[in-house]
Design a protein around this motif. Structure first.
Motif, mmCIF file in Angstrom:
data_model
loop_
_atom_site.group_PDB
_atom_site.id
_atom_site.type_symbol
_atom_site.label_atom_id
_atom_site.label_comp_id
_atom_site.label_asym_id
_atom_site.label_seq_id
_atom_site.Cartn_x
_atom_site.Cartn_y
_atom_site.Cartn_z
ATOM 1 N N THR A 158 0.842 -1.190 0.000
ATOM 2 C CA THR A 158 0.000 0.000 0.000
ATOM 3 C C THR A 158 0.879 1.242 0.000
ATOM 4 N N ASP B 142 -9.773 -6.600 0.416
ATOM 5 C CA ASP B 142 -9.587 -6.727 -1.028
ATOM 6 C C ASP B 142 -9.915 -8.130 -1.533
ATOM 7 N N VAL C 209 -10.979 7.848 -2.884
ATOM 8 C CA VAL C 209 -10.087 6.698 -2.745
ATOM 9 C C VAL C 209 -8.734 7.076 -2.170
ATOM 10 N N LEU D 224 -12.971 -0.433 -0.798
ATOM 11 C CA LEU D 224 -11.870 -0.789 -1.689
ATOM 12 C C LEU D 224 -12.393 -1.556 -2.903
ATOM 13 N N GLU D 225 -13.263 -2.515 -2.671
ATOM 14 C CA GLU D 225 -13.812 -3.320 -3.763
ATOM 15 C C GLU D 225 -14.741 -2.498 -4.659
ATOM 16 N N ASN E 64 -4.744 4.058 1.633
ATOM 17 C CA ASN E 64 -4.732 2.639 1.949
ATOM 18 C C ASN E 64 -5.182 1.817 0.756
ATOM 19 N N LEU E 65 -5.247 2.432 -0.409
ATOM 20 C CA LEU E 65 -5.593 1.720 -1.623
ATOM 21 C C LEU E 65 -4.328 1.059 -2.152
ATOM 22 N N THR F 84 -4.491 2.229 -7.391
ATOM 23 C CA THR F 84 -4.419 3.695 -7.437
ATOM 24 C C THR F 84 -3.894 4.137 -8.800
ATOM 25 N N LEU G 38 -10.759 2.782 3.239
ATOM 26 C CA LEU G 38 -11.466 1.947 2.279
ATOM 27 C C LEU G 38 -11.694 0.525 2.773
ATOM 28 N N THR G 39 -11.405 0.265 4.035
ATOM 29 C CA THR G 39 -11.513 -1.108 4.543
ATOM 30 C C THR G 39 -12.920 -1.486 4.989
#
Length: 184
Positions: free
Chosen positions: A5, A81, A131, A154-155, A12-13, A18, A136-137
């Protein structure tokens, strides 16, 4: 997918995703620029969408993604993810055909190229900001992704990116077809 990451605060993507976001948005803007005004609202073949309708569908989809990513979440009891590779496989299978969700079907009308480009650029910038700055978790509480269920932010970011890339691929093919048929 690589698990590394970005080490900056708020990021945190996973880095490749990214990079895919920036690259896909840049490619989207390039393909929009390459569409001749006379072809923008032209059907490539009966029963298909015009380039403008593809872009309106994508605009609606990205607006939905921004809304989902800004919506409520719950703690994710799995890897955030987990479904990214499955999502990538779904959208990058260019031979597969999927029906559009009713809320994402573009109106059958002529669209203004500059206005639609500007709206796509604006919603894309909102997506980029989300993003890069949100955690994003978390698992989004709605909507469910057909065949998988609830996704993490994230997804959902991956859905937005790979769905956009799918349409960039399709639009490039349409532009090529228009160019080839014009030369015949």
């Amino acid at each position: 997918m690589e698990k590394q990451t970005i080490n900056a605060p708020g990021h945190n993507l996973p880095e490749p995703l990214t990079i895919s976001l920036d690259s896909t948005i840049n490619e989207l803007m390039q393909v929009i620029a390459s569409i001749k005004p006379a072809d923008f609202n032209r059907l490539p073949q009966p029963g298909s969408w015009t380039p403008a309708q593809h872009l309106e569908h994508l605009r609606l989809s990205l607006q939905g993604a921004v809304s989902t990513l800004n919506g409520p979440v719950k703690v994710t009891p799995r890897s955030p993810d987990q479904y990214v590779d499955a999502i990538k496989g779904i959208f990058l299978d260019f031979d597969a055909k999927y029906p559009a969700a009713p809320t994402l079907i573009p109106d059958d009308k002529d669209y203004d190229k500059a206005s639609l480009r500007d709206e796509l650029s604006s919603v894309s910038e909102k997506l980029k900001e989300i993003v890069r700055n949100q955690d994003l978790t978390g698992t989004c509480l709605a909507p469910e992704f057909t065949g998988i269920g609830l996704l993490t932010r994230l997804e959902w970011a991956a859905v937005a990116i790979y769905h956009a890339y799918r349409h960039v691929h399709k639009l490039n093919a349409i532009v090529q077809d228009f160019t080839t048929s014009a030369g015949s």
